[in-house]
Write a protein that holds these residues in place. Structure first.
Motif, short mmCIF file in Angstrom:
data_model
loop_
_atom_site.label_atom_id
_atom_site.label_comp_id
_atom_site.label_asym_id
_atom_site.label_seq_id
_atom_site.Cartn_x
_atom_site.Cartn_y
_atom_site.Cartn_z
N ASN A 49 -9.63 -14.27 -0.39
CA ASN A 49 -9.70 -14.31 -1.84
C ASN A 49 -10.49 -15.52 -2.33
OD1 ASN A 49 -9.39 -13.98 -4.55
ND2 ASN A 49 -7.17 -13.96 -4.54
N LYS A 63 -8.88 -4.82 4.78
CA LYS A 63 -9.54 -4.99 3.48
C LYS A 63 -8.54 -5.47 2.43
CE LYS A 63 -13.04 -1.39 4.11
NZ LYS A 63 -13.30 0.02 3.83
N PRO A 64 -8.85 -6.58 1.75
CA PRO A 64 -7.91 -7.15 0.79
C PRO A 64 -8.04 -6.53 -0.61
CG PRO A 64 -9.80 -8.58 0.99
CD PRO A 64 -10.06 -7.40 1.89
N ILE A 65 -6.91 -6.34 -1.25
CA ILE A 65 -6.88 -5.86 -2.64
C ILE A 65 -6.03 -6.84 -3.44
CG2 ILE A 65 -6.19 -3.94 -4.18
CD1 ILE A 65 -6.52 -2.98 -0.67
N TYR A 66 -6.57 -7.32 -4.55
CA TYR A 66 -5.88 -8.31 -5.37
C TYR A 66 -5.45 -7.73 -6.71
CZ TYR A 66 -8.03 -11.23 -1.93
OH TYR A 66 -8.42 -11.76 -0.73
#
Lengths: 220, 220
Positions: A49, A63-66
């Motif tokens: 992030n 896979k990052p989700i914010y």
């Protein structure tokens, strides 16, 4: 391929740590929980992030989700065949998003000031927060859940803050049960769900945590 | 039944008045535009937006939809068969929503302070705004549009602010072209689209409008 789902969180985070947890529980998706203090620089969140540098992050197959509400939409889309959280009608969906956005934008600031400040600043914040609760009490009305008969998007978004409710009531010196009876009964209904009970932070521990921070912030 | 689409707006509104217009133009949806000054109490907006009391409102067959990004998602869902604006892949969609949210939450406050305040307050706001532009310049990189090769969700969200860019540059004393060349070329590409040119407010009129308000706010 089995899904790898990691939730990067810090237990008393006010950024609605519980929202993604409740949603994953309703969908029956297993996840690994990694506790991360926001001020400790581990390689994972920094890498993942670069912009907001804040938790919680949902990491799905690397896979990052914010952002709580974006995670909620993502979870609803990826695991679409179990427990849909957003209505399918575009207008109903826009309404749910409107109230999610209302909670997302309006709660954090007055809420932390109610437990984290004193004097004039706290009084102003409390007034603002009570107005928001009033708005949410009115919108709920006599419905069972915000979307009608089914526990869904807006309920999950608001219950994400629930862990902080008791601390806000204590330091703000008001009672949700006395002032917002419909909202209070709604929280009781939500708390009957396993997905909710197993996902929210312990209210007493949050009060202790807030007490320490209040002193640190010079609010008492 | 033919769709009745009304857009309730106030021309220099900073709440990205152009976002819904660009989206409707890309979809080929005709709409009626009603100019509404936010401080004049007409029955329509009051009735329709009891909570936020703010424009713009999109009214579709009598039902109001608020908030630029929620309108954008609504438009994309209702008129799904023409010019899809959000990617269909859930992760790409989450990315687009993340950047839309970034623009939605981060721009308004420093942007108005850059043209509407002076001294320390303006300096701080300018620093913050330039950081956000830098973040957006980096995210764009060498792509044609934010989503890749196709003009879409994030482009429309950011171009919704474009009418204010020149006023922000003038009163903030900086140049997007000089400091953010990629972003600058991206605006040029967006401005080649009819949907954009026909939907954005006149930059010179916005500068005049901001000049009047600056004096009113005591910023000069």
């Amino acid at each position: 391929m089995a899904d790898e789902v990691i939730l990067l969180d810090y237990w008393p985070s006010m950024f609605r740590m519980s929202t993604a947890k409740i949603a994953l529980a309703e969908k029956g998706v297993a996840y690994e929980y990694k506790e991360t203090e926001p001020w400790v620089k581990t390689s994972l969140p920094i890498e993942m992030n670069p912009i907001h540098k804040k938790i919680p992050a949902l990491i799905h197959n690397g896979k990052p989700i914010y952002e709580s509400l974006i995670q909620l939409e993502y979870i609803d889309e990826v695991w679409f065949d179990t427990y849909p959280m957003l209505p399918s009608d575009p207008y109903q969906k826009a309404q749910a998003r409107f109230w999610g956005d209302f909670i997302d934008k309006k709660f954090y600031d007055p809420a932390w000031k109610v437990w984290g400040t004193a004097g004039e600043e706290q009084v102003t914040a409390k007034k603002e927060l009570l107005e928001h609760f009033k708005t949410l009490e009115t919108e709920l009305g006599d419905k069972t859940y915000y979307g009608g008969d089914v526990f869904g998007f807006v309920d999950i978004a608001l219950m994400g803050f629930y862990g902080w409710f008791k601390a806000i009531e204590k330091f703000g010196e008001f009672s949700i049960e006395a002032e917002f009876p419909k909202l209070s009964r709604w929280t009781m209904r939500c708390l009957e769900r396993e997905s909710v009970v197993n996902s929210i932070a312990d209210s007493d521990k949050i009060i202790e945590y807030a007490s320490v921070l209040r002193k640190k912030f010079g609010a008492e």
